[in-house]
Design a protein around this motif. Sequence first.
Motif, PDB file in Angstrom:
ATOM      1  N   PHE A   1       0.825  -1.206   0.000  1.00  0.00           N
ATOM      2  CA  PHE A   1       0.000   0.000   0.000  1.00  0.00           C
ATOM      3  C   PHE A   1       0.857   1.253   0.000  1.00  0.00           C
ATOM      4  CE2 PHE A   1      -3.289  -2.926   1.830  1.00  0.00           C
ATOM      5  CZ  PHE A   1      -4.116  -2.893   0.729  1.00  0.00           C
ATOM      6  N   THR A   2       1.968   1.228   0.721  1.00  0.00           N
ATOM      7  CA  THR A   2       2.901   2.361   0.704  1.00  0.00           C
ATOM      8  C   THR A   2       3.453   2.546  -0.699  1.00  0.00           C
ATOM      9  OG1 THR A   2       3.499   2.016   3.016  1.00  0.00           O
ATOM     10  CG2 THR A   2       5.050   3.266   1.668  1.00  0.00           C
ATOM     11  N   ALA A   3       3.788   1.461  -1.350  1.00  0.00           N
ATOM     12  CA  ALA A   3       4.356   1.526  -2.697  1.00  0.00           C
ATOM     13  C   ALA A   3       3.383   2.138  -3.693  1.00  0.00           C
ATOM     14  CB  ALA A   3       4.789   0.134  -3.155  1.00  0.00           C
ATOM     15  N   ILE A   4       2.125   1.771  -3.617  1.00  0.00           N
ATOM     16  CA  ILE A   4       1.167   2.282  -4.603  1.00  0.00           C
ATOM     17  C   ILE A   4       0.567   3.623  -4.203  1.00  0.00           C
ATOM     18  CG2 ILE A   4       0.631  -0.005  -5.504  1.00  0.00           C
ATOM     19  CD1 ILE A   4      -2.066   0.225  -3.964  1.00  0.00           C
ATOM     20  N   ALA A   5       0.911   4.125  -3.023  1.00  0.00           N
ATOM     21  CA  ALA A   5       0.386   5.419  -2.579  1.00  0.00           C
ATOM     22  C   ALA A   5       0.936   6.574  -3.414  1.00  0.00           C
ATOM     23  CB  ALA A   5       0.713   5.639  -1.104  1.00  0.00           C
ATOM     24  N   ASP A   6       2.094   6.384  -4.010  1.00  0.00           N
ATOM     25  CA  ASP A   6       2.736   7.444  -4.780  1.00  0.00           C
ATOM     26  C   ASP A   6       2.315   7.374  -6.249  1.00  0.00           C
ATOM     27  OD1 ASP A   6       5.284   9.415  -4.741  1.00  0.00           O
ATOM     28  OD2 ASP A   6       5.236   8.262  -6.606  1.00  0.00           O
ATOM     29  N   ILE A   7       1.916   8.499  -6.795  1.00  0.00           N
ATOM     30  CA  ILE A   7       1.426   8.532  -8.180  1.00  0.00           C
ATOM     31  C   ILE A   7       2.507   8.132  -9.183  1.00  0.00           C
ATOM     32  CG2 ILE A   7       1.871  10.999  -8.530  1.00  0.00           C
ATOM     33  CD1 ILE A   7      -0.826  10.963 -10.172  1.00  0.00           C
ATOM     34  N   GLN A   8       3.756   8.501  -8.926  1.00  0.00           N
ATOM     35  CA  GLN A   8       4.832   8.142  -9.851  1.00  0.00           C
ATOM     36  C   GLN A   8       5.050   6.630  -9.887  1.00  0.00           C
ATOM     37  OE1 GLN A   8       5.837  10.354 -11.930  1.00  0.00           O
ATOM     38  NE2 GLN A   8       4.881  12.048 -10.840  1.00  0.00           N
TER      39      GLN A   8
END
Length: 96
Positions: A11-18
């Motif tokens: 979830f932390t990984a996909i939280a960033d738009i880039q």
Amino acid sequence: MHETIKHESMFTAIADIQRRKILNILKRSEMSVAEIKSHFEFSGATLSHHLNILKNAELVRVRRQGQQRIYTLNLSVVEELLLIFNQIFVSKEDEK
């Protein structure tokens, strides 16, 4: 890896738009770092940081091909993530 920790890192990984953009690019095909970089204007160090987060979350796999590092989606983990979202949203719909 403990499941809760694994899910938190996903979830932390996909939280960033880039990072979501990187995943979207990789869904087309595997790519070298240079090919991924061509889609972005940020530095190589920033890209490396994003790729490491995705790799640590097991959302991407990396292999060496000569001097290049080739990245690909880890489909089994992406499917697991989709199942988690499905469970969250389907159960909310069922409660209505």
